[in-house]
Design a protein around this motif. Structure first.
Motif, PDB file in Angstrom:
ATOM      1  N   ASP A   1       0.824  -1.208   0.000  1.00 13.78           N
ATOM      2  CA  ASP A   1       0.000   0.000   0.000  1.00 13.78           C
ATOM      3  C   ASP A   1       0.860   1.261   0.000  1.00 13.78           C
ATOM      4  N   ARG A   2       2.032   1.201   0.631  1.00 15.83           N
ATOM      5  CA  ARG A   2       2.964   2.330   0.643  1.00 15.83           C
ATOM      6  C   ARG A   2       4.367   1.826   0.917  1.00 15.83           C
ATOM      7  N   VAL A   3       5.336   2.674   0.684  1.00 15.42           N
ATOM      8  CA  VAL A   3       6.731   2.328   0.955  1.00 15.42           C
ATOM      9  C   VAL A   3       6.907   2.060   2.449  1.00 15.42           C
ATOM     10  N   PRO A   4       7.468   0.911   2.834  1.00 10.47           N
ATOM     11  CA  PRO A   4       7.737   0.661   4.262  1.00 10.47           C
ATOM     12  C   PRO A   4       8.832   1.594   4.775  1.00 10.47           C
ATOM     13  N   LEU A   5       8.800   1.849   6.074  1.00 11.85           N
ATOM     14  CA  LEU A   5       9.791   2.711   6.718  1.00 11.85           C
ATOM     15  C   LEU A   5      10.406   1.979   7.899  1.00 11.85           C
ATOM     16  N   ILE A   6      11.729   1.972   7.967  1.00  9.35           N
ATOM     17  CA  ILE A   6      12.441   1.436   9.125  1.00  9.35           C
ATOM     18  C   ILE A   6      13.427   2.485   9.609  1.00  9.35           C
ATOM     19  N   LEU A   7      13.271   2.927  10.839  1.00  8.41           N
ATOM     20  CA  LEU A   7      14.216   3.834  11.486  1.00  8.41           C
ATOM     21  C   LEU A   7      14.678   3.193  12.779  1.00  8.41           C
TER      22      LEU A   7
ATOM     23  N   ALA B   1      11.560   3.377  -5.604  1.00 14.78           N
ATOM     24  CA  ALA B   1      10.358   2.699  -5.124  1.00 14.78           C
ATOM     25  C   ALA B   1       9.463   2.117  -6.204  1.00 14.78           C
ATOM     26  N   LEU B   2       9.631   2.511  -7.452  1.00 19.19           N
ATOM     27  CA  LEU B   2       8.735   2.027  -8.498  1.00 19.19           C
ATOM     28  C   LEU B   2       8.765   0.507  -8.591  1.00 19.19           C
ATOM     29  N   GLY B   3       7.587  -0.092  -8.600  1.00 17.83           N
ATOM     30  CA  GLY B   3       7.491  -1.539  -8.723  1.00 17.83           C
ATOM     31  C   GLY B   3       7.695  -2.301  -7.440  1.00 17.83           C
ATOM     32  N   GLY B   4       7.901  -1.594  -6.329  1.00 19.73           N
ATOM     33  CA  GLY B   4       8.155  -2.256  -5.050  1.00 19.73           C
ATOM     34  C   GLY B   4       9.629  -2.542  -4.855  1.00 19.73           C
TER      35      GLY B   4
ATOM     36  N   TYR C   1       4.595  10.752   0.001  1.00 18.77           N
ATOM     37  CA  TYR C   1       5.072  10.457  -1.341  1.00 18.77           C
ATOM     38  C   TYR C   1       5.156   8.965  -1.653  1.00 18.77           C
ATOM     39  N   GLY C   2       5.037   8.122  -0.608  1.00 16.83           N
ATOM     40  CA  GLY C   2       5.298   6.710  -0.801  1.00 16.83           C
ATOM     41  C   GLY C   2       4.095   5.833  -1.047  1.00 16.83           C
ATOM     42  N   GLY C   3       2.912   6.433  -1.199  1.00 19.54           N
ATOM     43  CA  GLY C   3       1.742   5.613  -1.485  1.00 19.54           C
ATOM     44  C   GLY C   3       1.788   5.059  -2.908  1.00 19.54           C
ATOM     45  N   TYR C   4       1.442   3.782  -3.056  1.00 18.94           N
ATOM     46  CA  TYR C   4       1.421   3.161  -4.375  1.00 18.94           C
ATOM     47  C   TYR C   4       0.045   3.329  -5.015  1.00 18.94           C
ATOM     48  N   PRO C   5       0.004   3.552  -6.340  1.00 15.07           N
ATOM     49  CA  PRO C   5       1.138   3.636  -7.278  1.00 15.07           C
ATOM     50  C   PRO C   5       1.937   4.929  -7.081  1.00 15.07           C
ATOM     51  N   ILE C   6       3.264   4.807  -7.210  1.00 10.92           N
ATOM     52  CA  ILE C   6       4.145   5.958  -7.024  1.00 10.92           C
ATOM     53  C   ILE C   6       3.946   6.958  -8.158  1.00 10.92           C
ATOM     54  N   SER C   7       3.827   8.220  -7.817  1.00 12.84           N
ATOM     55  CA  SER C   7       3.719   9.278  -8.813  1.00 12.84           C
ATOM     56  C   SER C   7       5.096   9.854  -9.085  1.00 12.84           C
ATOM     57  N   VAL C   8       5.498   9.878 -10.354  1.00  8.60           N
ATOM     58  CA  VAL C   8       6.802  10.460 -10.729  1.00  8.60           C
ATOM     59  C   VAL C   8       6.611  11.687 -11.614  1.00  8.60           C
TER      60      VAL C   8
END
Length: 344
Positions: free
Chosen positions: A17-23, A304-307, A337-344
């Motif tokens: 659904d969106r780019v995962p984040l790890i901090l 991020a495109l395509g996962g 910005y990380g919600g899929y589909p990614i907008s470029v």
């Protein structure tokens, strides 16, 4: 999606659904609790709760089950130096003669207090986490651990001048690595981060890596009873990615600056390796919210495109001097910005 679903989808090279984040702001919880870092890191309960609190604050999708880097050096008898404004570091080398290598004993994982401290933390984290977010353990590669065991200069001399003792040291550290990685999986970790900065072309020539670090990784990574991600401690990776692909690792942490071309990294890794990174932990000490949004947006567009991409810092441990406001901004920008589909 849950965090686990998001991470697993990404590791499968599909779009979540969106780019995962790890901090991984390892020291921030101690600061918030006003507890000295020595006291904080020596408590499995405090570190487990700190990881849960940090994840809730900054909206990250996984835990890094980690106290401090020199815990493995400590297991071999080393003295860890604690300080108030930065991560613990290794003290004097524990190997200063060839005879010590000849007689080096691998620590018993289950009888070594500092290792049990980490395993207890992983068990507590697994039992008390409010959801099923993945937990990644950390283990130093046999090629990189000797930097702390011997000191950098003496270790490099060993590599070039004493092949027999170098191989003895690698063999001992390999036995330790497998035992340590396996113990973390058994304690509840879902995967292992294979931490191997010495293999980077920033440290050793590519030809030497192919004779040493690459062969070690090809041998060990498939033996770990769980998925493995390779990290190179903010050193360069692009020249060796084709080699890293042959080790059985499922992901690679990438460098944040210099001459590493993110688009080329994406092309090489697409459908093969999940890319993790690329935020510069040192520079983010001074980022404004506007800078964060610009950097995160650019990174997502490149990777991020395509996962197959997880937003994270480039080193695996965020400095204590990075303000919470910057970490909040990273969270917010990744979600914007990380919600899929990614907008470029």
């Amino acid at each position: 999606m849950t965090s686990r679903e998001r991470i697993l989808t990404t590791l499968s090279h599909k779009e979540p659904d969106r780019v995962p984040l790890i901090l991984n702001p390892t020291m921030h919880p101690a600061r918030d609790l006003d507890i000295p870092l020595r006291e904080y890191f020596k408590s499995p309960e405090l570190v487990a709760q700190g990881l849960i609190t940090s994840r809730e604050k900054f909206g990250t999708d996984a835990y890094i089950g980690f106290h401090y880097t020199p815990v493995e050096y400590e297991a071999f008898g080393g003295n860890v130096i604690f300080r108030d404004d930065g991560p613990p570091n290794s003290g004097r080398p524990v190997i200063n003669t060839g005879e010590i290598i000849d007689n080096l004993q691998v620590p018993n994982i289950h009888e070594t207090p500092c290792l049990q401290m980490v395993l207890d933390m992983i068990r507590i984290l697994k039992a008390t986490s409010p959801d099923d977010a993945p937990i990644f353990g950390v283990a130093l590669s046999p090629l990189s651990l000797p930097v702390m065991q011997m000191g950098f200069e003496d270790y490099i001399k060993l590599i070039y001048t004493d092949e027999i003792r170098f191989q003895k040291l690698i063999a001992a550290n390999s036995r330790f690595f497998l035992g340590w990685a396996t113990a973390q999986i058994e304690a509840g970790a879902d995967g292992i981060i294979y931490y191997d900065p010495v293999s980077s072309p920033t440290i050793i020539p590519h030809e030497l890596y192919r004779k040493t670090g690459l062969k070690i990784a090809q041998n060990l990574i498939p033996q770990v009873p769980g998925p493995v991600v390779s990290a190179f401690a903010s050193a360069r990776v692009l020249p060796i990615i084709d080699d890293v692909l042959t080790t059985g690792t499922i992901g690679v942490a990438v460098w944040a600056g210099g001459n590493e071309d993110l688009n080329e990294i994406k092309v090489k890794c697409s459908g093969k390796l999940t890319i993790i990174g690329n935020l510069n932990g040192i520079e983010m000490r001074h980022w404004t919210r506007e800078q964060v949004f610009s950097i995160v947006k650019r990174t997502i567009r490149s990777l991020a495109l395509g996962g197959g991409f997880i937003m994270s810092d480039n080193h695996g441990e965020i400095p204590l001097q990075v303000p919470d406001e910057v970490l909040y901004a990273i969270r917010d920008a990744t979600r914007e910005y990380g919600g899929y589909p990614i907008s470029v």
